[in-house]
Each structure stands twice: as structure tokens, then as C-alpha cells.
Design an enzyme around this catalytic site. Structure first.
Site, PDB file in Angstrom:
ATOM      1  N   ASP A   1       0.268   4.171   9.672  1.00  0.00           N
ATOM      2  CA  ASP A   1      -0.418   5.731   8.866  1.00  0.00           C
ATOM      3  C   ASP A   1      -1.476   5.356   8.128  1.00  0.00           C
ATOM      4  OD1 ASP A   1       0.876   4.624   6.759  1.00  0.00           O
ATOM      5  OD2 ASP A   1       1.931   6.382   5.913  1.00  0.00           O
TER       6      ASP A   1
ATOM      7  N   ASP B   1       1.693  -0.177   6.625  1.00  0.00           N
ATOM      8  CA  ASP B   1       3.003   1.369   7.524  1.00  0.00           C
ATOM      9  C   ASP B   1       1.805   1.755   8.787  1.00  0.00           C
ATOM     10  OD1 ASP B   1       4.691  -0.014   5.985  1.00  0.00           O
ATOM     11  OD2 ASP B   1       4.492   1.907   4.096  1.00  0.00           O
TER      12      ASP B   1
ATOM     13  N   ARG C   1       7.362   8.197   7.639  1.00  0.00           N
ATOM     14  CA  ARG C   1       6.210   9.918   6.836  1.00  0.00           C
ATOM     15  C   ARG C   1       5.465   9.803   8.335  1.00  0.00           C
ATOM     16  NH1 ARG C   1       5.189   5.738   2.854  1.00  0.00           N
ATOM     17  NH2 ARG C   1       6.151   6.374   0.296  1.00  0.00           N
TER      18      ARG C   1
ATOM     19  N   TYR D   1      10.558   4.579  10.656  1.00  0.00           N
ATOM     20  CA  TYR D   1       9.449   5.387   9.304  1.00  0.00           C
ATOM     21  C   TYR D   1       9.340   6.719   8.894  1.00  0.00           C
ATOM     22  CZ  TYR D   1       4.912   4.782   7.394  1.00  0.00           C
ATOM     23  OH  TYR D   1       3.866   4.903   5.764  1.00  0.00           O
TER      24      TYR D   1
ATOM     25  N   HIS E   1       4.153   9.217  16.220  1.00  0.00           N
ATOM     26  CA  HIS E   1       5.087   7.893  16.100  1.00  0.00           C
ATOM     27  C   HIS E   1       6.645   9.031  16.410  1.00  0.00           C
ATOM     28  CE1 HIS E   1       2.416   5.634  13.301  1.00  0.00           C
ATOM     29  NE2 HIS E   1       2.747   6.731  12.427  1.00  0.00           N
TER      30      HIS E   1
ATOM     31  N   GLU F   1      -2.731   6.408   5.470  1.00  0.00           N
ATOM     32  CA  GLU F   1      -2.557   5.077   3.657  1.00  0.00           C
ATOM     33  C   GLU F   1      -2.848   3.201   4.387  1.00  0.00           C
ATOM     34  OE1 GLU F   1      -3.546   6.350   0.760  1.00  0.00           O
ATOM     35  OE2 GLU F   1      -3.872   7.633   2.213  1.00  0.00           O
TER      36      GLU F   1
ATOM     37  N   GLU G   1       3.032  -3.881   2.930  1.00  0.00           N
ATOM     38  CA  GLU G   1       2.809  -3.418   2.044  1.00  0.00           C
ATOM     39  C   GLU G   1       4.415  -3.423   0.934  1.00  0.00           C
ATOM     40  OE1 GLU G   1       1.775   0.439   1.935  1.00  0.00           O
ATOM     41  OE2 GLU G   1       1.528   0.831   3.901  1.00  0.00           O
TER      42      GLU G   1
END
Length: 642
Positions: free
Chosen positions: A85, A83, A309, A307, A354, A87, A10
Site C-alpha cells: 500500500d 506492505d 488494508r 493483506y 488488491h 505506506e 516491515e
């Protein structure tokens, strides 16, 4: 010529870090986040065609997409490393849908940017998870339907430029409801008698708590919503009574009549998740949630933390071993539990299991080693994460709380102390408080050694004036905590929400307190009257449950959207609530004051909020807290204007 494999991440800043771990057989490019989305000029969703979306590549991303298509021509495989997740999964799907590669596509996922994690992810590729993609797309559609269609209703009926949002509007409602609570509060005065008694071993800070069997009023004796005294069997000292007591009591004989010691065990806090990192960053580092997340993103991309989030408080075996190594070496074996601590989440809607946010790698880099490498802000956030992670695996703190009472036979003073017997995890980490003026529960407050029956002498005990305080306003930290507890929104979006409601002028941040403006009031009132579900906190929370069920494959996206928009089983659906006729004059009335046979109306107009008395009008400054606006202030504004 041997071909390469393309890895798409990303963020461009990840490229440099990944290149350190991968050889020349991989070329790494970046999508630069969300490169395509629904159009900005129209709804972008075909409501008549099963909610078919129209996606467009943003102007800023056209060069990125062109470059990716060009690079693909010389590749023999493509690895999507966005990433881990919803998104990130959605971006992965958009990349494939836009690039339409004719070579093998593999999804690689990693929670930290370390060599081991990257190589492991290459060995454990998977397909794109369409359930996660559907959940993200459904959330995006809901945000667009609210933000585009409901906002238009606000523009037409209240004021141009106002906006509604699926999480944004409930957040403002929470603040408005709290401000309205404060408006009802009536301030009361009370006095206390407090100061020190002298013992042979030192001074004892004490407060008068009772006269015979009747208790004295403290701040807790008053209702925080109304200001009323909770119990009639409570003495409220005034200035005169307090002064008389000071003169009367200083010549009395005082004795310690009781000493109670209670052992306490304080367990460490769980490692950070997104929301708790934001809360502690705001409290301890005096940053806002946007700054915290931006810095954490940078630390993740540079390979320093996992990570950022995540809703999971779980730590991997690797992390547990790393934390235990630190504890043994830095603090000593007495701080190391016999076995690792395992935490279980109590958070509603915890998803995508996670790891918790922790220092990256199989061994944690000491913050001091990185002080010269990181910026000051990065160092502070890394240090916070490092300490919280290590502390989460340390032994509990052992304390002893002491309460003693001093009396002359009629009047009773009380003193409290706390002694740390064994600091345990407090050696590494002490949690912050929402109220910066409040003493931390973890602070040690020692009392001199005394025995029951000891005589003590009156010293500097004086009357002190107090005023009752209404329930506190929310801070960014406490609003994040409230949204999370209610299950509204995702922790990864809270920083954006905090920024948006302030940038839009719906909320002011005054010395850390979030105060809704009258514009915020007007939005919430309109939604409560006409789109109640949008600011119904239970409904909004259930929406998150439904999105989770879509992510788990337990619910179809299209079924949910049809029910939400067109309604079913007695629910009207958003479609039927749009386009209703409204009394604009009534919708633009925010509040009414009545006094001395005159009515003062607070209204919102084309140019902002104003007060109207008969034919006279005066603009209300956005900086005035709604709960503190008085008739006297309005009269003065009108007088100054004329």
C-alpha cells in the site's frame, strides 16, 4: 563464498513465516515499520524551499538501520518486501534513501504470505512506485501542517495540549454535530396497545395501528431531530385512552381481514474490506477497531489471511475456486451458484486494487482446524473472515414476508412475520446491527397458519408506554461507515483515529456510543470559526480525491502543497489563516444557558471546562454528555460547591 540476497519486510513476525518458504540464499530482516519520519520537535518541512522535508531515524530504529547497513555489505541484491500500500511503498523508498545500497534494488509485492504468493512475487519484481510515495508523503505533510501549525493556534487561543488533525477533527465534528442535533430534541410520550391474539394454530403478536382510517402514532411518527409529530392526522394514545381501549376491545369479535405474502430475495454481502471488517468486528465480536486491526495484522503475518488494508471487494480466481470448493463440500450443491459472484466497489476513493480480505491460499483452512493453533481472539476474527468470504459466493436467501391485519370493523391490529424458504448464504453468515437491541433483519419470525376470515380471540394485549428517542449517537462501527461514505481519510487509518479522539478526551465511549465532550466542542467551534476548511467535510473529502490523483500521477505533489498552503484562485491558503489575532475570551466560550434572568456560560480554561454564573464557577465533569447538561444540574453543582 556465495553471496545472499537480502529481503526486507516491515514486521519481524513475518520473518519466521517467510523463512519456511525460502532457502538459504535469502536473508530476511525487518525495518520494524516506519523507521524514520519528520522530527517531533519542529515542523520538519522547509516551507520556503518547495516543502523540502527533514527526515530523521527514530531513536528506537537506529539499531535497526545500523544492522541493515552491516548486513548489506555481504549481499549481492536487495528485495524490498514492505506492505502493498502507500505506506509500504513509502517505507520502501525511505529504506533505499537511507541505506543507499550499491547493489541492485528490487521491489517485491505480495498480498498474502503463502509459498506460492512469495515465489510468484520474486518472479514479478518491479520498481518503487514514486507516485504512491508522493501521495503518502503529501498526506504526511498535510497531517504535519494541520497537526503542528493549527494545533499551536489551539494551544494559544483555547487551551494548551489540544490538537487538530486532517481526519481527526472532521471525525470529532461529525460527533459534535450529532450531539447538537440531540440537544434540540424534545422527548414525547405515547402509548401503544400490543400483545397476542389466539388462533387455532397458535398465538399472533399484533399491535393496534389504526382506528377506522386514522393511524396510531409509533416511534417513526415523530421527527428524530425535533421530537415533533410528523403528521397531524395521527392519533397519539395516552395512558388513559390506552387503558380504556384495553377494557373496551377485549370483548369484541375479531377477524383476520387481510393476508399479504411477499416473496423476497436477499443477496449475500460482499467480502470484507478494511472498513467493513472493522464494523463487523465491533458489532459481532465486541472488540474495538484497534483490536480488530491488530489481530488481523497478526493473522496476515502468520499466513492465515490476505493483506488486511484494502479497499477492494474483488476476489481472485484462486479465492473463488477455494470458496466454491468449501460451499460444495460443507453446505451442498444447492447452495452453489452456477458461476462465481463478482462484486464491484461503490466506495468513493477505492484505491490500490488488491484482493478483499479473505483466508490465504488456494484452499481455505477451516476455522475448526485452527482453533487449537490460534488465540481465542485470532480464531474469532479468522472465523468471521472465513464465513464472510464463503457466504459471499453462496446462493441468495429466499424469504417470504407476511403481513396480516385483524379487525373488529373499527379497530385494526397488524402482525408481521418472515419465513425463510431457502437460507442460502444465511447458513454461513448473518450481518450484525449497530443497535445491539435491534432485531436482525435476517431473523426468522414465523406466524401461525391462518386464513382470511378466520376468527381469533383477544389474549394478553396490554397498554405499553413509550418515549420518543432522538437520533442515535454514533458507534465506532457507524462512525467508520460514515467516514468511509463521505470519503474522509483512508480505512487503514480509522482505527488510529478512533483511539486518538478517545485517548485525547475529545470523545467518551459509553456502552459503545461515542459521545463528544465539551473539550471536543471547543475544538470544533474554534476550527469552524477560524479554519473552516479543516472541518468542512466536503473539503476534506476532496483532499482524499487529490491524494488519489497524486497516487495516479495525475497531479504534482508540489503544486498541490503550494495551492493548499499559499492559496490560489481566490482561496486564502493555510498560511494566511495562521497567526490571526483572536478574542480569547470569545474563543473559550462553548455554550450559554439562559433562565430566570440569569446567564450560565460554559467555558474552557487552563484546567478544563467550567460553568460560570456571575462570579461563581464550577467544574463540569468530562463524563456529562453535552446534550444532557441542564440548568438544574449546574445549579446543584454550584450549591454543592458552596
Amino acid at each position: 563464498m556465495s553471496k545472499q540476497s537480502l529481503i526486507i519486510v516491515e514486521s519481524p513476525s513475518k520473518i519466521k513465516t517467510l523463512k519456511k518458504f525460502l532457502g538459504s540464499s535469502y536473508q530476511i530482516e525487518a525495518s520494524v515499520g516506519h523507521f524514520r519520519d519528520l522530527p517531533t520537535k519542529n515542523l520538519g518541512i522547509d516551507l520556503e524551499n518547495n516543502f523540502k522535508p527533514e527526515y530523521v531515524v527514530s531513536d528506537n530504529s537506529k539499531k535497526v538501520v545500523k544492522n541493515l547497513k552491516s548486513v548489506l555489505k555481504n549481499m549481492d541484491a536487495i528485495y524490498i518486501a514492505t506492505d502493498p500500500d502507500r505506506e509500504g511503498e513509502a517505507i520502501a523508498w525511505h529504506l533505499i534513501d537511507e541505506l543507499k545500497p550499491k547493489i541492485p534494488v528490487r521491489r517485491m509485492v505480495f498480498n498474502e504470505i503463502t509459498k506460492d504468493a512469495i515465489l510468484d512475487s520474486l518472479q514479478n519484481i518491479r520498481d518503487i512506485d514514486l507516485n504512491l510515495v508522493n501521495a503518502q508523503e503529501c498526506r504526511r505533510f498535510l497531517d504535519r501542517l494541520f497537526g503542528f501549525l493549527v494545533s499551536k493556534e489551539l494551544w494559544f487561543n483555547v487551551k494548551g495540549g489540544l490538537s487538530a488533525g486532517r481526519v481527526q477533527s472532521p471525525a470529532v465534528k461529525i460527533l459534535v454535530d450529532r450531539e447538537k442535533q440531540r440537544s434540540k430534541f424534545v422527548k414525547n410520550e405515547y402509548w401503544s396497545l400490543q400483545g397476542h391474539f389466539k388462533s387455532e394454530n397458535g398465538k399472533i403478536f399484533s399491535r393496534l395501528i389504526a382506528i377506522n382510517t386514522e393511524k396510531l402514532a409509533t416511534g417513526k411518527s415523530f421527527n428524530r431531530e425535533t421530537g415533533d409529530l410528523n403528521s397531524k392526522n395521527t392519533i397519539v394514545l395516552d395512558a388513559e385512552h390506552a387503558a380504556k381501549l384495553q377494557n373496551k376491545l377485549q370483548n369484541q369479535d375479531w377477524e383476520i381481514i387481510s393476508i399479504d405474502k411477499t416473496p423476497k430475495t436477499q443477496n449475500p454481502y460482499a467480502p470484507f474490506i478494511t472498513s467493513t471488517l472493522q464494523q463487523e468486528g465491533i458489532r459481532k465480536l465486541r472488540m474495538n477497531s484497534t483490536q480488530i486491526m491488530r489481530i488481523a495484522q497478526s493473522l496476515y503475518e502468520d499466513g492465515y489471511i490476505t493483506y488486511m488494508r484494502t479497499d477492494s471487494i474483488n476476489l481472485s480466481s484462486e479465492a473463488l475456486n477455494a470458496a466454491r470448493q468449501v460451499i460444495g463440500k460443507k453446505y451442498g450443491q444447492e447452495y452453489l451458484p452456477a458461476k462465481p459472484r463478482i462484486y464491484k466497489s461503490k466506495i468513493k476513493n477505492a484505491q490500490e486494487a488488491h484482493e478483499a480480505i479473505r483466508p490465504a491460499g488456494a484452499s481455505f483452512k477451516d476455522p475448526q482446524e485452527l482453533k487449537k493453533t490460534l488465540t481465542d481472539a485470532e480464531y474469532k476474527v479468522y472465523d468471521l473472515i472465513w464465513k464472510r468470504t464463503v457466504a459471499s459466493q453462496m446462493n441468495s436467501a429466499k424469504t417470504e414476508q407476511t403481513k396480516l391485519q385483524i379487525s373488529d370493523g373499527e379497530y385494526i391490529f397488524s402482525a408481521h412475520g418472515k419465513t425463510i424458504i431457502f437460507p442460502g448464504f444465511l447458513r454461513a453468515y448473518v450481518e450484525g446491527a449497530d443497535d445491539p437491541n435491534a432485531d436482525l433483519d435476517d431473523m426468522e419470525k414465523t406466524l401461525p397458519i391462518v386464513q382470511k376470515g378466520d376468527r381469533v380471540k383477544w389474549d394478553d394485549i396490554i397498554p405499553k408506554q413509550h418515549f420518543t428517542k432522538p437520533i442515535s449517537r454514533f458507534t465506532e462501527a457507524s462512525l467508520v461507515k460514515e467516514l468511509e461514505a463521505l470519503g474522509i481519510g483512508r480505512p487503514s487509518t480509522y482505527a488510529t483515529i478512533m483511539k486518538k479522539i478517545q485517548d485525547k478526551g475529545y470523545v467518551n465511549n459509553l456502552k459503545g456510543s461515542l459521545i463528544p465532550t465539551f473539550i471536543g466542542y471547543s475544538i470544533v467551534q474554534f476550527l469552524e470559526r477560524n479554519f473552516e476548511d479543516l472541518v468542512n467535510l466536503q473539503y476534506t473529502s476532496k483532499m482524499e480525491d487529490d491524494l488519489d490523483n497524486i497516487a495516479l500521477g495525475k497531479m504534482k505533489k508540489e503544486v498541490y502543497l503550494n495551492t493548499f498552503y499559499y492559496g490560489s484562485n481566490g482561496s486564502s491558503g493555510l498560511h494566511n489563516e495562521l497567526g490571526q489575532e483572536h478574542d480569547k475570551l470569545a474563543e473559550r466560550l462553548i455554550d450559554t444557558f439562559s433562565a430566570d434572568d440569569k446567564n450560565i456560560e460554559i467555558r474552557i480554561g487552563r484546567y478544563g471546562v467550567y460553568a460560570q454564573v456571575g462570579e461563581s464557577r464550577v467544574t463540569i465533569d468530562d463524563s456529562i454528555p453535552p446534550s444532557e447538561l441542564t440548568i438544574e444540574q449546574i445549579d446543584k453543582m454550584l450549591l454543592d460547591k458552596n
